[in-house]
Design a protein around this motif. Structure first.
Motif, mmCIF file in Angstrom:
data_model
loop_
_atom_site.group_PDB
_atom_site.id
_atom_site.type_symbol
_atom_site.label_atom_id
_atom_site.label_comp_id
_atom_site.label_asym_id
_atom_site.label_seq_id
_atom_site.Cartn_x
_atom_site.Cartn_y
_atom_site.Cartn_z
ATOM 1 N N VAL A 50 30.254 -8.516 -3.693
ATOM 2 C CA VAL A 50 29.244 -8.956 -2.742
ATOM 3 C C VAL A 50 28.064 -7.997 -2.792
ATOM 4 N N VAL A 51 26.857 -8.546 -2.815
ATOM 5 C CA VAL A 51 25.631 -7.755 -2.726
ATOM 6 C C VAL A 51 24.907 -8.157 -1.444
ATOM 7 N N SER A 52 24.455 -7.168 -0.671
ATOM 8 C CA SER A 52 23.759 -7.472 0.579
ATOM 9 C C SER A 52 22.654 -6.455 0.819
ATOM 10 N N TRP A 53 21.646 -6.867 1.567
ATOM 11 C CA TRP A 53 20.514 -5.991 1.889
ATOM 12 C C TRP A 53 19.744 -6.613 3.055
ATOM 13 N N THR A 54 18.754 -5.881 3.582
ATOM 14 C CA THR A 54 17.914 -6.409 4.646
ATOM 15 C C THR A 54 16.450 -6.287 4.255
ATOM 16 N N THR A 55 15.622 -7.128 4.854
ATOM 17 C CA THR A 55 14.176 -7.061 4.664
ATOM 18 C C THR A 55 13.497 -7.087 6.022
ATOM 19 N N ASP A 56 12.228 -6.639 6.069
ATOM 20 C CA ASP A 56 11.523 -6.574 7.344
ATOM 21 C C ASP A 56 10.965 -7.920 7.767
ATOM 22 N N GLU A 57 10.947 -8.896 6.857
ATOM 23 C CA GLU A 57 10.503 -10.235 7.183
ATOM 24 C C GLU A 57 11.546 -11.242 6.716
ATOM 25 N N ALA A 58 11.640 -12.365 7.432
ATOM 26 C CA ALA A 58 12.591 -13.408 7.046
ATOM 27 C C ALA A 58 12.138 -14.046 5.744
ATOM 28 N N THR A 59 13.038 -14.090 4.779
ATOM 29 C CA THR A 59 12.729 -14.655 3.467
ATOM 30 C C THR A 59 14.032 -15.036 2.773
ATOM 31 N N SER A 60 13.938 -15.525 1.559
ATOM 32 C CA SER A 60 15.122 -15.913 0.801
ATOM 33 C C SER A 60 15.752 -14.692 0.142
ATOM 34 N N GLY A 61 16.957 -14.859 -0.387
ATOM 35 C CA GLY A 61 17.641 -13.784 -1.082
ATOM 36 C C GLY A 61 18.345 -14.307 -2.324
ATOM 37 N N HIS A 62 18.191 -13.580 -3.453
ATOM 38 C CA HIS A 62 18.787 -14.002 -4.713
ATOM 39 C C HIS A 62 19.284 -12.775 -5.474
ATOM 40 N N VAL A 63 20.358 -12.951 -6.237
ATOM 41 C CA VAL A 63 20.867 -11.906 -7.121
ATOM 42 C C VAL A 63 20.923 -12.458 -8.534
ATOM 43 N N ASP A 64 20.240 -11.775 -9.455
ATOM 44 C CA ASP A 64 20.318 -12.097 -10.889
ATOM 45 C C ASP A 64 21.330 -11.139 -11.509
ATOM 46 N N TRP A 65 22.374 -11.661 -12.151
ATOM 47 C CA TRP A 65 23.460 -10.812 -12.630
ATOM 48 C C TRP A 65 23.954 -11.272 -14.003
ATOM 49 N N GLY A 66 24.616 -10.346 -14.694
ATOM 50 C CA GLY A 66 25.183 -10.680 -15.987
ATOM 51 C C GLY A 66 25.780 -9.456 -16.661
ATOM 52 N N THR A 67 26.472 -9.667 -17.754
ATOM 53 C CA THR A 67 27.051 -8.550 -18.515
ATOM 54 C C THR A 67 26.020 -7.883 -19.412
ATOM 55 N N THR A 68 24.868 -8.540 -19.597
ATOM 56 C CA THR A 68 23.787 -7.994 -20.405
ATOM 57 C C THR A 68 22.496 -8.049 -19.610
ATOM 58 N N ILE A 69 21.756 -6.955 -19.560
ATOM 59 C CA ILE A 69 20.495 -6.912 -18.823
ATOM 60 C C ILE A 69 19.519 -7.934 -19.406
ATOM 61 N N GLY A 70 18.969 -8.756 -18.522
ATOM 62 C CA GLY A 70 17.995 -9.761 -18.934
ATOM 63 C C GLY A 70 18.588 -11.125 -19.202
#
Length: 284
Positions: A50-70
């Motif tokens: 699980v990845v989580s974080w907060t922002t100072d303004e309400a917005t969307s959240g996305h995680v780009d992930w993989g075994t190879t960068i890019g």
């Protein structure tokens, strides 16, 4: 006096044309950048995390992930617009390193170009201990329930003879009523290769609660540490302290980040200099 007005008008004209030629405007030179809080990595299992974080303004959240960068797969927060972002990555291979970056709105945190990484665990022997349920409600400073708050949990050894040190971090998100629930029997050791053996009534339970724009409890300062109960289920309610913990992100990977702001400021400065030079009256 008329000459001064004429020079001022010429300065405005040159400034506008110069900025348009450079493809910027004074407003675009210093965009209002989103503010990120640090990235939390929790619930690292053999098949996900699980990845989580907060922002100072309400917005969307996305995680780009993989075994190879890019070479990314993107997983998004199911809550479309919020200041607390919670993304569950699943379907992974055991004991495998993964890289990722996070995005909110149009801005990206790639750990200043180093990217974030985790290595998945392995399936522990045995089965989780059943019946060790903890739950609670999260409230704001006005005693109103806080939806989408994130509760982080960690068991800490207190010399009881079970697992040594601290467990992994696990997390859960509150529902629309501000309620959350978790079974402590699922928590593993920090190495993710065995279930954490805790002694009720002796070992400790640390709680961190992130409410985004509503505030936070237990991250710094007076930590929220409770002795494990001797009977279950046990309730732990939390009232947020209204201290917003989001901090400015220094470098952004997206086009709307710091690099654009720096170019805009430089170009705007050049416009001003050119405008001032050309606006001077010529000697006859």
């Amino acid at each position: 006096m008329k000459q001064k007005h004429k020079n001022f008008g010429m300065w405005l004209a040159v400034l506008t044309v110069g900025c348009l030629l450079l493809g910027i405007s004074p407003a675009a030179a210093a965009p209002n950048l989103l503010t990120f809080n640090k990235i939390y990595i929790s619930d690292v299992w053999e098949n996900g995390f699980v990845v989580s974080w907060t922002t100072d303004e309400a917005t969307s959240g996305h995680v780009d992930w993989g075994t190879t960068i890019g070479s990314w797969t993107t997983t998004s927060d199911p809550v479309g617009s919020t200041t607390t972002h919670y993304v569950t990555i699943g379907g992974l291979s055991p004991n495998t390193p993964y890289y990722f970056q996070v995005r909110s709105g149009t801005e990206t945190d790639n750990n200043e170009g180093s990217y974030y990484s985790i290595t998945t665990g392995v399936l522990p022997p045995g089965i989780p201990e059943a019946g060790k349920t903890v739950y609670g409600y999260v409230y704001d400073a006005g005693s109103n329930p806080v939806p989408n708050a994130i509760v982080y949990l960690q068991i800490q050894d207190n010399g009881s003879g079970g697992s040594a040190g601290n467990s992994q971090w696990v997390s859960v998100r509150t529902n629309a009523s501000g309620a959350w629930l978790y079974s402590l029997g699922n928590i593993r050791v920090a190495a993710n290769n065995a279930y954490f053996v805790a002694t009720d009534g002796v070992d400790n339970l640390r709680l961190v609660v992130q409410g985004g724009s509503y505030g936070c409890v237990g991250e710094t300062g007076n930590l929220r540490i409770e002795t494990l109960p001797t009977s279950y289920p046990t309730q732990y309610n939390t009232t947020l302290d209204a201290t917003v913990t989001a901090v400015k992100l220094n470098k952004l990977a997206s086009a709307s980040g710091g690099g654009f702001a720096g170019f805009g400021a430089l170009a705007l400065g050049l416009c001003v200099v050119v405008g001032l030079v050309l606006s001077q009256p010529r000697k006859k």
